[in-house]
Design an enzyme around this catalytic site. Structure first.
Site, PDB file in Angstrom:
ATOM      1  N   ASP A 246       0.830  -1.211   0.000  1.00 29.09           N
ATOM      2  CA  ASP A 246       0.000   0.000   0.000  1.00 29.09           C
ATOM      3  C   ASP A 246       0.863   1.260   0.000  1.00 29.09           C
ATOM      4  OD1 ASP A 246      -1.503  -2.217   0.834  1.00 29.09           O
ATOM      5  OD2 ASP A 246      -2.929  -0.962   1.911  1.00 29.09           O
ATOM      6  N   HIS A 248      -1.084   4.520  -0.554  1.00 22.43           N
ATOM      7  CA  HIS A 248      -2.096   5.421   0.000  1.00 22.43           C
ATOM      8  C   HIS A 248      -1.742   6.900  -0.155  1.00 22.43           C
ATOM      9  CE1 HIS A 248      -5.173   2.839   1.557  1.00 22.43           C
ATOM     10  NE2 HIS A 248      -4.310   2.067   2.162  1.00 22.43           N
ATOM     11  N   ASP A 275      -4.084  -0.274  -3.513  1.00 24.57           N
ATOM     12  CA  ASP A 275      -4.252   0.835  -2.578  1.00 24.57           C
ATOM     13  C   ASP A 275      -3.251   1.956  -2.860  1.00 24.57           C
ATOM     14  OD1 ASP A 275      -6.362  -0.429  -1.432  1.00 24.57           O
ATOM     15  OD2 ASP A 275      -5.575  -0.437   0.597  1.00 24.57           O
ATOM     16  N   ASP A 278      -6.174   7.468  -1.702  1.00 28.35           N
ATOM     17  CA  ASP A 278      -6.913   7.673  -0.448  1.00 28.35           C
ATOM     18  C   ASP A 278      -5.968   7.913   0.727  1.00 28.35           C
ATOM     19  OD1 ASP A 278      -9.548   7.716  -1.243  1.00 28.35           O
ATOM     20  OD2 ASP A 278      -9.818   5.548  -1.072  1.00 28.35           O
ATOM     21  N   ARG A 279      -6.493   8.660   1.706  1.00 27.39           N
ATOM     22  CA  ARG A 279      -5.815   9.001   2.958  1.00 27.39           C
ATOM     23  C   ARG A 279      -4.698  10.021   2.747  1.00 27.39           C
ATOM     24  NH1 ARG A 279      -8.040   5.459   6.570  1.00 27.39           N
ATOM     25  NH2 ARG A 279      -8.575   3.397   5.793  1.00 27.39           N
ATOM     26  N   ASN A 307      -8.585  -2.697  -2.483  1.00 25.70           N
ATOM     27  CA  ASN A 307      -9.956  -2.356  -2.098  1.00 25.70           C
ATOM     28  C   ASN A 307     -10.226  -0.851  -2.144  1.00 25.70           C
ATOM     29  OD1 ASN A 307      -8.252  -2.152   0.319  1.00 25.70           O
ATOM     30  ND2 ASN A 307     -10.135  -1.734   1.418  1.00 25.70           N
ATOM     31  N   HIS A 308      -9.173  -0.014  -2.217  1.00 26.05           N
ATOM     32  CA  HIS A 308      -9.381   1.431  -2.331  1.00 26.05           C
ATOM     33  C   HIS A 308      -9.388   1.907  -3.782  1.00 26.05           C
ATOM     34  CE1 HIS A 308      -9.385   3.172   1.782  1.00 26.05           C
ATOM     35  NE2 HIS A 308      -8.901   1.988   2.075  1.00 26.05           N
ATOM     36  N   HIS A 359      -4.098  -8.329  -3.068  1.00 22.60           N
ATOM     37  CA  HIS A 359      -4.106  -7.235  -2.104  1.00 22.60           C
ATOM     38  C   HIS A 359      -4.491  -7.684  -0.701  1.00 22.60           C
ATOM     39  CE1 HIS A 359      -4.343  -3.197  -0.550  1.00 22.60           C
ATOM     40  NE2 HIS A 359      -5.544  -3.469  -0.064  1.00 22.60           N
ATOM     41  N   ARG A 421     -13.383  -5.464  10.155  1.00 23.98           N
ATOM     42  CA  ARG A 421     -13.507  -4.611   8.959  1.00 23.98           C
ATOM     43  C   ARG A 421     -14.947  -4.546   8.457  1.00 23.98           C
ATOM     44  NH1 ARG A 421      -8.661  -3.134   6.367  1.00 23.98           N
ATOM     45  NH2 ARG A 421      -6.854  -4.397   6.886  1.00 23.98           N
ATOM     46  N   HIS A 448      -2.629  -4.645   2.453  1.00 28.69           N
ATOM     47  CA  HIS A 448      -3.931  -4.384   3.082  1.00 28.69           C
ATOM     48  C   HIS A 448      -3.856  -4.005   4.563  1.00 28.69           C
ATOM     49  CE1 HIS A 448      -8.217  -4.363   3.086  1.00 28.69           C
ATOM     50  NE2 HIS A 448      -8.404  -5.491   3.726  1.00 28.69           N
ATOM     51  N   ASP A 627     -38.034   1.324  -7.472  1.00 26.14           N
ATOM     52  CA  ASP A 627     -38.949   1.654  -8.578  1.00 26.14           C
ATOM     53  C   ASP A 627     -39.247   0.379  -9.375  1.00 26.14           C
ATOM     54  OD1 ASP A 627     -40.425   2.864 -10.559  1.00 26.14           O
ATOM     55  OD2 ASP A 627     -38.679   3.695 -11.601  1.00 26.14           O
ATOM     56  N   ASP A 629     -41.761  -0.693 -11.284  1.00 25.41           N
ATOM     57  CA  ASP A 629     -42.282  -0.644 -12.655  1.00 25.41           C
ATOM     58  C   ASP A 629     -41.405   0.174 -13.596  1.00 25.41           C
ATOM     59  OD1 ASP A 629     -42.725   1.889 -11.718  1.00 25.41           O
ATOM     60  OD2 ASP A 629     -44.907   1.875 -12.001  1.00 25.41           O
ATOM     61  N   SER A 631     -40.817   3.287 -13.864  1.00 26.12           N
ATOM     62  CA  SER A 631     -41.477   4.472 -14.407  1.00 26.12           C
ATOM     63  C   SER A 631     -40.663   5.739 -14.196  1.00 26.12           C
ATOM     64  CB  SER A 631     -42.857   4.642 -13.752  1.00 26.12           C
ATOM     65  OG  SER A 631     -42.719   4.884 -12.351  1.00 26.12           O
ATOM     66  N   ASP A 667     -41.499  13.327  -0.685  1.00 30.60           N
ATOM     67  CA  ASP A 667     -42.326  13.921  -1.742  1.00 30.60           C
ATOM     68  C   ASP A 667     -42.358  15.437  -1.540  1.00 30.60           C
ATOM     69  OD1 ASP A 667     -44.102  14.461  -3.750  1.00 30.60           O
ATOM     70  OD2 ASP A 667     -45.855  13.699  -2.660  1.00 30.60           O
ATOM     71  N   ASN A 669     -42.742  17.975  -3.670  1.00 33.94           N
ATOM     72  CA  ASN A 669     -43.730  18.792  -4.377  1.00 33.94           C
ATOM     73  C   ASN A 669     -45.161  18.348  -4.113  1.00 33.94           C
ATOM     74  OD1 ASN A 669     -43.873  16.428  -5.793  1.00 33.94           O
ATOM     75  ND2 ASN A 669     -43.146  17.285  -7.741  1.00 33.94           N
TER      76      ASN A 669
END
Length: 748
Positions: A246, A248, A275, A278-279, A307-308, A359, A421, A448, A627, A629, A631, A667, A669
């Site tokens: 890693d 990072h 990795d 990140d960080r 995984n990052h 990893h 984890r 890791h 959702d 259907d 729509s 909702d 509106n």
């Protein structure tokens, strides 16, 4: 003198010189001699009648026993010779002083080791707790897909609408600020690599023009797309290979590795084990440099996915915000290209058909043949369901990738879910033995996990962890390492610390203080997420509103609320400074969480809700699942059906009626339906309301504090100032020669 001691005997049974001995050897020999004769020693004195009288030995310390031993053996006579010039009294004082210093030193070492382990436990447990929160998203999708028949169709609909980043023709905009004045072109050459390193290492003016960032990302994605799921790496030509763990976002560590070990070439291949981002603050530069190295030396650089390398993780741990900050006008298009690179990164490497490099690790169900056949292009994010082109989700396939990315080894036997984890598994020595035998492998190399010395052997040296980010948690918190394997696959490690001059300027006490303050800061930020709950639980055990509760109750509340599994009794003096030994002033704990340094750190971080809203693709997937259907709008009937399944299969803290009421509130509106925009806006407004409530509570609390805590105590203010001072990071130009490195041989 002391010829009976083993450590002072002549080597070879009497001939030759005496061998040198350590302080511990001499101490152990002296102690064993004392124990043999000390118990039988007696003192003879004259009684009141003038007759000799034998007295029982008095309770003695080691020092007094040693002095009696000197008198009994007659060794003190040796020091009374005129030429020696040393009296028995002086000998006694010297021995007492030596033993006192030895005891003090051992106690000091034990205390420092305890502090070090406590800090390390804070860092790891807080890190894993945050990852556990993020892994809950995977569990949520997993349960939705398991219990909702329409989930597969909805996911397919969502993914079919999302085209590849390579197929999009994005428009680039000019960025403000200083951009590096270098030009890149395809194919990437070694000269381009040298230019990029020279630009990236500078504190200012270290951004490439966005068109060159796009160039690198596009070319890398196109090339990686042609690669197999598992790289096949060989030392037949090079006779050796270097493996890095890693990084990072730690550009300084990557440059140290390249400086010490050389740039990649046919005779110097590298495997980078995931990795990359990140960080750390330089994740984009690390990622671009690694991709450029791969393009320049395609047969000598092998990049594994970690995984990052996942947009969902990036939303929580800083990489998305880093890209947004460096390229505010082009970040959306750049992030889509980065996702495209992620999806085509291979899942691991096999070295000489004998060593697996992944990893995380593996589980008892991991099958390399199945992994080789997976269509990895579906997995833009590992934490979201990989649904595409009308295909049903193969959960076993998804689990295979999840296990190699997230798993960790354990000392005990067996294979069980990784509760720490919240994802992957813990695999024991028996699982390792079975896996290696099944796939005819010698051992496994994985990353890791941060390790204090940069590497670690487990399972009878058949699982090796390598971690290449030094100073990962704080300056001086850990060393980084990379490993080299020769043609016989014998490992050799190089251990290093980047920016070594910063630590050389500090005393041991200062270094320990910096690490300790960084640990407390991480812990306090995590605790602030539960601040209201902590205060409520504390007050339950304080009916008199005295502000104090017993140590046992304080520890119980801290663990039951945070669930971090930390040694709270040891942390009491830090989290509730200035309290006595019988009780804890919990008001000081809460005051510490309300200090500016902790609140600013919390504001600089990213919550789970922030991460979920920032990664709208996850929310869109949830919307399309509900959702039924398709729509484009969710009715109350569809909400109710989804809630029935959630209540049945994923019971939570809310009842069905409460959940329906929350759905009605979406909702905005008032048309009786919820479209995608309203769905997303509800999440944003909910998080905004939560933050406003916190701010309002703090304002109210600052004006209506009880008499007990009218102002934060001096001890809390002093601790907050110390944390603020010791956790300030000063950015400088990166100098890869500013490092401490040493070779570490494998212990037999």
């Amino acid at each position: 003198m002391l010829r009976s001691c083993v450590c002072l005997q002549r080597a070879g049974g009497g001939g030759g010189k005496r061998r040198s001995s350590s302080v511990e050897d001499a101490s152990s020999c002296r102690s064993s001699e004392i124990e043999r004769v000390g118990a039988s020693m007696q003192t003879t004195t004259l009684g009141s009648n003038g007759q000799p009288q034998t007295l029982a030995p008095q309770p003695n310390t080691r020092a007094s026993s040693l002095l009696q031993l000197f008198h009994r053996k007659g060794w003190c006579k040796h020091f009374r010779k005129p030429l020696r010039g040393m009296s028995a009294t002086r000998v006694e004082k010297s021995i007492r002083a030596a033993i006192f210093i030895q005891k003090w030193f051992r106690r000091h070492q034990a205390r420092q080791e305890m502090r070090k382990r406590c800090n390390w436990q804070i860092f790891q447990n807080v890190e894993y707790a945050c990852e556990q929160d993020q892994a809950e998203l995977y569990k949520f999708f997993n349960d939705l897909i398991k219990h909702m028949p329409q989930a597969v169709e909805a996911g397919n609909k969502c993914n079919s609408q999302r085209c590849s980043g390579l197929e999009k023709s994005g428009t680039l905009y000019e960025e403000s600020g200083d951009l590096a004045r270098i030009e890149l072109e395809v194919p990437i050459q070694k000269s381009h690599i040298d230019l990029m390193i020279d630009v990236f290492r500078k504190k200012r003016g270290n951004r490439l023009h966005p068109k060159y960032v796009c160039l690198i990302l596009r070319e890398a994605a196109k090339s990686l797309k042609q690669m197999p799921n598992l790289w096949m790496v060989s030392t037949a030509v090079s006779q050796q290979v270097t493996i890095c763990g890693d990084l990072h976002g730690k550009l300084d560590d990557l440059l140290v590795v390249l400086y010490k070990n050389g740039l990649p070439s046919a005779s110097n291949p590298y495997v980078f084990n995931g990795d990359f981002v990140d960080r750390g603050k330089r994740g984009l530069e690390v990622f671009l440099l690694l991709l450029s190295l791969y393009l320049a030396f395609p047969n000598a650089v092998f990049l594994n996915r970690g995984n990052h390398e996942d947009s969902v993780m990036n939303a929580r741990y800083g990489f998305i915000r880093e890209v947004e900050g460096k390229y505010p006008r082009n970040h959306k298009y750049l992030l889509s290209l980065i996702d495209e690179v992620y999806r085509w990164l291979p899942l691991g490497s096999i070295l000489n058909n004998r060593v697996l490099i992944v990893h995380g690790g593996f589980s008892d169900s991991t099958n390399l043949d199945l992994i080789k056949s997976i269509d990895r292009g579906k997995y833009v994010s590992i934490l979201r369901p990989p649904l595409m082109d009308g295909e049903a989700l193969d959960k076993a396939e998804w689990q295979q990738i999840f296990d190699v990315m997230w798993s960790d080894p354990q000392a005990s036997q067996g294979c069980k879910p990784n509760q720490l984890r919240g994802a992957g598994v813990w695999f024991g020595p028996d699982t390792t033995e079975s896996f290696l035998k099944r796939h005819r492998l010698s051992y496994v190399i994985r990353s890791h996990e941060c390790k204090p010395n940069g590497h670690e052997f487990m399972h009878d040296n058949k699982v090796i962890t390598i971690f290449s980010a030094s100073n990962y948690y704080a300056i001086g918190s850990n060393k980084g390492a990379y490993m080299r394997l020769n043609n016989q696959l014998v490992p050799h490690f190089v251990q290093y610390i980047s920016a070594a001059s910063q630590t050389k300027e500090l005393s041991f006490k200062q270094r320990m203080g910096i690490v300790e303050c960084a640990a407390l800061k991480e812990l306090a930020v995590r605790m602030r997420e539960h601040r209201d709950e902590l205060e409520e639980e504390f007050q339950k055990y304080d009916p008199d509103d005295s502000g104090c509760i017993t140590i046992a109750k304080w520890c119980f509340v801290m663990e039951s609320v945070t669930k971090l599994g930390l040694p709270w009794r040891l942390l009491r003096e830090k989290l509730a400074p200035g309290t006595d030994s019988q009780s804890v002033n919990y008001i000081r704990t809460l005051d510490l969480l309300d200090t500016d340094v902790i609140m600013k750190a919390e504001a600089d971080g990213t919550s789970v809700m922030d991460a979920l809203y920032a990664n709208k693709a996850s929310l869109e997937t949830i919307f399309n699942i509900i959702d039924a259907d398709h729509s484009g709008e969710i009715t109350l009937d569809e909400f109710e059906k989804a809630i029935d399944l959630l209540v049945t299969h994923m019971p939570g803290v809310y009842s069905k009626d409460e959940m329906l009421e929350k759905c009605r509130m979406m909702d905005l509106n008032g048309d009786g339906k919820v479209d995608l925009n309203e769905f997303l806006e509800a999440f944003r407004l909910s998080d905004l309301h939560r933050k406003e409530q916190q701010e309002e509570y703090l304002r109210k609390r600052s004006t209506t504090k009880s008499i007990i805590s009218q102002h934060p105590s001096d001890s809390v203010t002093k601790l907050a100032d110390t944390i603020s001072k010791n956790t300030v990071i000063i950015e400088r130009d990166i100098d890869p020669t500013d490092c401490e490195a040493k070779d570490v041989e494998q212990k037999s």
